[in-house]
Design an enzyme around this catalytic site. Sequence first.
Site, PDB file in Angstrom:
ATOM      1  N   CYS A 253      56.697   6.738  36.771  1.00 60.42           N
ATOM      2  CA  CYS A 253      56.861   7.156  35.363  1.00 60.42           C
ATOM      3  C   CYS A 253      55.774   6.583  34.464  1.00 60.42           C
ATOM      4  CB  CYS A 253      58.217   6.732  34.825  1.00 60.42           C
ATOM      5  SG  CYS A 253      59.608   7.622  35.555  1.00 60.42           S
TER       6      CYS A 253
ATOM      7  N   TYR B 130      45.211  15.352  29.592  1.00 65.06           N
ATOM      8  CA  TYR B 130      46.619  15.148  29.975  1.00 65.06           C
ATOM      9  C   TYR B 130      47.087  16.257  30.921  1.00 65.06           C
ATOM     10  CZ  TYR B 130      51.643  14.286  29.346  1.00 65.06           C
ATOM     11  OH  TYR B 130      52.977  14.027  29.558  1.00 65.06           O
TER      12      TYR B 130
HETATM   13  N1  LIG Z   1      58.551  11.882  26.743  1.00 64.91           N
HETATM   14  C1  LIG Z   1      58.242  13.126  27.023  1.00 64.91           C
HETATM   15  O1  LIG Z   1      58.606  14.062  26.291  1.00 64.91           O
HETATM   16  C2  LIG Z   1      57.466  13.450  28.273  1.00 64.91           C
HETATM   17  C3  LIG Z   1      57.226  14.803  28.567  1.00 64.91           C
HETATM   18  C4  LIG Z   1      56.514  15.127  29.704  1.00 64.91           C
HETATM   19  C5  LIG Z   1      56.048  14.133  30.549  1.00 64.91           C
HETATM   20  N2  LIG Z   1      56.282  12.827  30.234  1.00 64.91           N
HETATM   21  C6  LIG Z   1      55.738  11.819  31.156  1.00 64.91           C
HETATM   22  O2  LIG Z   1      56.763  10.925  31.509  1.00 64.91           O
HETATM   23  C7  LIG Z   1      56.197   9.647  31.832  1.00 64.91           C
HETATM   24  C8  LIG Z   1      56.953   8.589  31.057  1.00 64.91           C
HETATM   25  O3  LIG Z   1      56.739   8.808  29.678  1.00 64.91           O
HETATM   26  P1  LIG Z   1      57.665   8.180  28.528  1.00 64.91           P
HETATM   27  O4  LIG Z   1      57.895   9.267  27.547  1.00 64.91           O
HETATM   28  O5  LIG Z   1      58.792   7.463  29.138  1.00 64.91           O
HETATM   29  O6  LIG Z   1      56.613   7.186  27.856  1.00 64.91           O
HETATM   30  P2  LIG Z   1      56.704   5.639  27.456  1.00 64.91           P
HETATM   31  O7  LIG Z   1      55.472   5.392  26.673  1.00 64.91           O
HETATM   32  O8  LIG Z   1      58.034   5.347  26.855  1.00 64.91           O
HETATM   33  O9  LIG Z   1      56.624   4.901  28.874  1.00 64.91           O
HETATM   34  C9  LIG Z   1      55.457   4.870  29.644  1.00 64.91           C
HETATM   35  C10 LIG Z   1      55.348   3.506  30.280  1.00 64.91           C
HETATM   36  O10 LIG Z   1      54.179   3.507  31.130  1.00 64.91           O
HETATM   37  C11 LIG Z   1      53.590   2.231  31.033  1.00 64.91           C
HETATM   38  N3  LIG Z   1      52.180   2.266  31.435  1.00 64.91           N
HETATM   39  C12 LIG Z   1      51.147   2.865  30.771  1.00 64.91           C
HETATM   40  N4  LIG Z   1      50.000   2.645  31.426  1.00 64.91           N
HETATM   41  C13 LIG Z   1      50.304   1.907  32.526  1.00 64.91           C
HETATM   42  C14 LIG Z   1      49.538   1.368  33.586  1.00 64.91           C
HETATM   43  N5  LIG Z   1      48.199   1.540  33.660  1.00 64.91           N
HETATM   44  N6  LIG Z   1      50.176   0.679  34.571  1.00 64.91           N
HETATM   45  C15 LIG Z   1      51.519   0.485  34.499  1.00 64.91           C
HETATM   46  N7  LIG Z   1      52.286   0.964  33.513  1.00 64.91           N
HETATM   47  C16 LIG Z   1      51.693   1.659  32.533  1.00 64.91           C
HETATM   48  C17 LIG Z   1      53.776   1.846  29.568  1.00 64.91           C
HETATM   49  O11 LIG Z   1      53.613   0.447  29.372  1.00 64.91           O
HETATM   50  C18 LIG Z   1      55.176   2.353  29.279  1.00 64.91           C
HETATM   51  O12 LIG Z   1      56.142   1.352  29.505  1.00 64.91           O
HETATM   52  C19 LIG Z   1      54.708   9.764  31.483  1.00 64.91           C
HETATM   53  O13 LIG Z   1      53.989  10.021  32.663  1.00 64.91           O
HETATM   54  C20 LIG Z   1      54.655  10.954  30.550  1.00 64.91           C
HETATM   55  O14 LIG Z   1      53.400  11.586  30.590  1.00 64.91           O
HETATM   56  C21 LIG Z   1      56.973  12.462  29.125  1.00 64.91           C
END
Ligand SMILES: NC(=O)c1ccc[n+]([C@@H]2O[C@H](COP(=O)([O-])OP(=O)(O)OC[C@H]3O[C@@H](n4cnc5c(N)ncnc54)[C@H](O)[C@@H]3O)[C@@H](O)[C@H]2O)c1
Length: 253
Positions: free
Chosen positions: A84, A159
């Site tokens: 994630c 992205y």
């Molecule tokens: N929230 C949405 O609507 C949504 C939609 C589509 C896809 N996503 C994908 O879901 C995943 C989770 O997103 P989220 O919304 O929970 O975001 P978030 O920002 O709440 O969580 C992402 C986490 O990834 C960690 N992170 C970032 N870079 C890192 C690295 N190099 N090594 C280790 N950890 C790292 C951050 O510290 C954070 O805790 C992502 O890949 C995002 O692209 C989210």
Amino acid sequence: MELHGVSAVVTGGASGLGEATARALAERGAKVAVLDIQADQAQAVASEIGGVAGACDVTDAASAEAALEAAKAAHGPVGVAVNCAGVAPAKKIVGRDGPMPLEDFRRVIEINLIGSFNVMRLAAAQMVEREPNEDGERGVIISTASVAAYEGQIGQAAYAASKGGIVGLTLPAARELASSGVRVLSIAPGLFGTPMMLGMPRTVQDSLAATLPFPQRFGKPAEYADLVLFMIGNPLMNGETVRIDNALRMAPR
Ligand SMILES: NC(=O)c1ccc[n+]([C@@H]2O[C@H](COP(=O)([O-])OP(=O)(O)OC[C@H]3O[C@@H](n4cnc5c(N)ncnc54)[C@H](O)[C@@H]3O)[C@@H](O)[C@H]2O)c1
């Protein structure tokens, strides 16, 4: 796969979808390692769910290797890995300041795509050490794509490319790891109420939510985690990316 007692790792486990997944896995009896670049937040989540935390930069081979080894030392060889960790910066290919710096594109691919592969390869290497269940299953790897893999918007070139990479990786990885009893899947979320999303101004959040056919609200992180649990539990789920998106099809902007 039965989750009780299984060693699980969740990257990005300190926040949003990863945090909800770590909590859901722990509730089902998995022994969870919460991996994140935000070490303190990862520790806070791990303490609450009775897991272990690992400071881990998924883009770095040595950092991820150390984190996966620590998870194995604490809980045994990994049986479930959920990717994630991710970032979603918006930038145009040619913006007001000229062409996008190449480093900006590279960084997004490194975290979202290469980071997911990095953990996939290390987790798979541990999964093959596990005793198979009655179905011959040794492990499940789930990565997080996005609907942007299919309908990336203006400003999402990097992205969308990173998430398209996750979609493309899923089937060949499932095919290769099939002989080891390891399933590989990915999830393409639409719009979820995580810190990434809830940091935006209320007006932006409302206009985004209005683009969702039904239900017209952001997904809850626990609803993403539900899909993770379903994928782990159903042995026929393999080699596929599943959308969880309220029937959203994103417009160009
Ligand atoms: N929230 C949405 O609507 C949504 C939609 C589509 C896809 N996503 C994908 O879901 C995943 C989770 O997103 P989220 O919304 O929970 O975001 P978030 O920002 O709440 O969580 C992402 C986490 O990834 C960690 N992170 C970032 N870079 C890192 C690295 N190099 N090594 C280790 N950890 C790292 C951050 O510290 C954070 O805790 C992502 O890949 C995002 O692209 C989210």
